[in-house]
Design a protein around this motif. Sequence first.
Motif, PDB file in Angstrom:
ATOM      1  N   ASP A  50      38.759  35.036  38.903  1.00 13.52           N
ATOM      2  CA  ASP A  50      39.980  34.484  39.513  1.00 13.52           C
ATOM      3  C   ASP A  50      39.689  33.937  40.908  1.00 13.52           C
ATOM      4  O   ASP A  50      40.145  32.842  41.270  1.00 13.52           O
ATOM      5  CB  ASP A  50      41.065  35.566  39.601  1.00 13.52           C
ATOM      6  CG  ASP A  50      41.725  35.853  38.268  1.00 13.52           C
ATOM      7  OD1 ASP A  50      41.506  35.093  37.299  1.00 13.52           O
ATOM      8  OD2 ASP A  50      42.457  36.870  38.183  1.00 13.52           O
ATOM      9  N   ALA A  51      38.935  34.699  41.705  1.00 12.84           N
ATOM     10  CA  ALA A  51      38.609  34.256  43.068  1.00 12.84           C
ATOM     11  C   ALA A  51      37.734  33.012  43.046  1.00 12.84           C
ATOM     12  O   ALA A  51      37.922  32.089  43.859  1.00 12.84           O
ATOM     13  CB  ALA A  51      37.909  35.384  43.829  1.00 12.84           C
ATOM     14  N   ALA A  52      36.774  32.953  42.124  1.00 11.43           N
ATOM     15  CA  ALA A  52      35.909  31.773  42.023  1.00 11.43           C
ATOM     16  C   ALA A  52      36.704  30.535  41.650  1.00 11.43           C
ATOM     17  O   ALA A  52      36.451  29.431  42.161  1.00 11.43           O
ATOM     18  CB  ALA A  52      34.800  32.026  40.996  1.00 11.43           C
ATOM     19  N   ILE A  79      35.836  36.851  29.274  1.00 17.12           N
ATOM     20  CA  ILE A  79      36.629  35.977  30.138  1.00 17.12           C
ATOM     21  C   ILE A  79      36.148  34.537  30.041  1.00 17.12           C
ATOM     22  O   ILE A  79      36.950  33.594  29.975  1.00 17.12           O
ATOM     23  CB  ILE A  79      36.583  36.490  31.589  1.00 17.12           C
ATOM     24  CG1 ILE A  79      37.318  37.829  31.688  1.00 17.12           C
ATOM     25  CG2 ILE A  79      37.195  35.477  32.557  1.00 17.12           C
ATOM     26  CD1 ILE A  79      37.155  38.525  33.023  1.00 17.12           C
ATOM     27  N   ALA A  80      34.827  34.342  30.032  1.00 19.99           N
ATOM     28  CA  ALA A  80      34.291  32.983  29.910  1.00 19.99           C
ATOM     29  C   ALA A  80      34.736  32.337  28.614  1.00 19.99           C
ATOM     30  O   ALA A  80      35.137  31.162  28.589  1.00 19.99           O
ATOM     31  CB  ALA A  80      32.764  33.023  29.989  1.00 19.99           C
ATOM     32  N   SER A 150      35.424  40.786  45.861  1.00 20.35           N
ATOM     33  CA  SER A 150      36.417  40.907  44.790  1.00 20.35           C
ATOM     34  C   SER A 150      36.119  42.092  43.885  1.00 20.35           C
ATOM     35  O   SER A 150      37.021  42.611  43.220  1.00 20.35           O
ATOM     36  CB  SER A 150      36.465  39.621  43.965  1.00 20.35           C
ATOM     37  OG  SER A 150      36.945  38.544  44.737  1.00 20.35           O
ATOM     38  N   ASN A 151      34.864  42.518  43.843  1.00 20.13           N
ATOM     39  CA  ASN A 151      34.486  43.673  43.033  1.00 20.13           C
ATOM     40  C   ASN A 151      35.241  44.920  43.504  1.00 20.13           C
ATOM     41  O   ASN A 151      35.966  45.555  42.744  1.00 20.13           O
ATOM     42  CB  ASN A 151      32.969  43.863  43.128  1.00 20.13           C
ATOM     43  CG  ASN A 151      32.435  44.926  42.173  1.00 20.13           C
ATOM     44  OD1 ASN A 151      33.161  45.760  41.650  1.00 20.13           O
ATOM     45  ND2 ASN A 151      31.134  44.909  41.961  1.00 20.13           N
ATOM     46  N   TRP A 152      35.087  45.278  44.781  1.00 19.87           N
ATOM     47  CA  TRP A 152      35.764  46.495  45.250  1.00 19.87           C
ATOM     48  C   TRP A 152      37.268  46.290  45.425  1.00 19.87           C
ATOM     49  O   TRP A 152      38.053  47.229  45.255  1.00 19.87           O
ATOM     50  CB  TRP A 152      35.117  47.030  46.519  1.00 19.87           C
ATOM     51  CG  TRP A 152      35.242  46.199  47.767  1.00 19.87           C
ATOM     52  CD1 TRP A 152      34.327  45.339  48.271  1.00 19.87           C
ATOM     53  CD2 TRP A 152      36.351  46.176  48.686  1.00 19.87           C
ATOM     54  NE1 TRP A 152      34.773  44.775  49.446  1.00 19.87           N
ATOM     55  CE2 TRP A 152      36.026  45.273  49.720  1.00 19.87           C
ATOM     56  CE3 TRP A 152      37.586  46.831  48.743  1.00 19.87           C
ATOM     57  CZ2 TRP A 152      36.881  44.993  50.781  1.00 19.87           C
ATOM     58  CZ3 TRP A 152      38.441  46.565  49.803  1.00 19.87           C
ATOM     59  CH2 TRP A 152      38.089  45.659  50.802  1.00 19.87           C
TER      60      TRP A 152
END
Length: 333
Positions: A50-52, A79-80, A150-152
């Motif tokens: 989402d962030a990308a 997701i891809a 975005s991971n954490w």
Amino acid sequence: MPIVSRPDDFNVEDLYVDLRPAFASPLYLKCEGFNFAGSVKLKAATEIVDAAERDGLLAPDSVIVESSSGNLGVALSMIAASRGYRFLCVTDTRCNLATRQLMEALGARVHTVTEPDPEGGFLGARLAYVRQLCASDSRYVWMNQYTNPSNWKAHYRRTGPAVAQRFPELDVLFVGAGTTGTLMGCARYFRETRPEVTVVAVDSVGSVSFGGPAGPRMIPGLGAGVRPQMLDESYVDDVVLVPEVDTVRACHRLASQGYLFGGSTGTVVSGAVRWLAEHRPGGATTAVAIAPDLGERYLDSVYQPSWVREIYGPGALEESPLPERVAAARAAG
């Protein structure tokens, strides 16, 4: 019953298993594997992609690339596929066959690194391959779960608050350490909102994350051959290191009660039960452990007796003593 239009829209957030019947320990297990990706990694993968997309990093011809021991690779494959991207997962020989086949079934390509880096182990070798790949072709876009905030943040926003809402009297939270995304997100959340909660990191023996010596690790998931860049130990109150043979025994103990969990979950449960027996022996404690995965992908390893005996020795599947037996033996001796 929810109706979803994308697989990442569905995730069971509020399912816990009371482990007292299995381990005689005051521990609740938060089950994170009940989604279409089968693990807690769905949250990080969704947040990262989402962030990308928001940042304009992904174009129609982009190829998402990531280094993964398995579960994040599956989540990104899913997701891809649902969003029309290509995906390449760079893994190593510890990634089990079922996980590789699952990623390929979802349309991903899988590159397996067969030789570890002399200093950074398999993880170092995987990261070197990813960097080389991205330098060679601008279409490859590295999500970089190891440094991506975005991971954490996924767990700061979702996992931590979910545990806090369900257990307002929480005393101890146990979180496994891999990339440390789940650990740091939950630890940051509780430090800011409920600092009285003790956050215990659970890692594998042989992992270098918390300064221990590097050693062989055969079960993918937790642990690292390179210190995680997002790890901030000031948010962690204690650390438990679990030998892999204890991981296997915890998984088999859970299976004997009808729960088939993965290797990462076995490690967290083993470490949590041991820590509670040593530090909170009275039992009047509210403790939660995060269960990252389910067990179907470990049928040819953790749950295969011949594999276990070959790797860990003929006595590997012998029962280790329960905490109350350990306490009774100590009191008697």
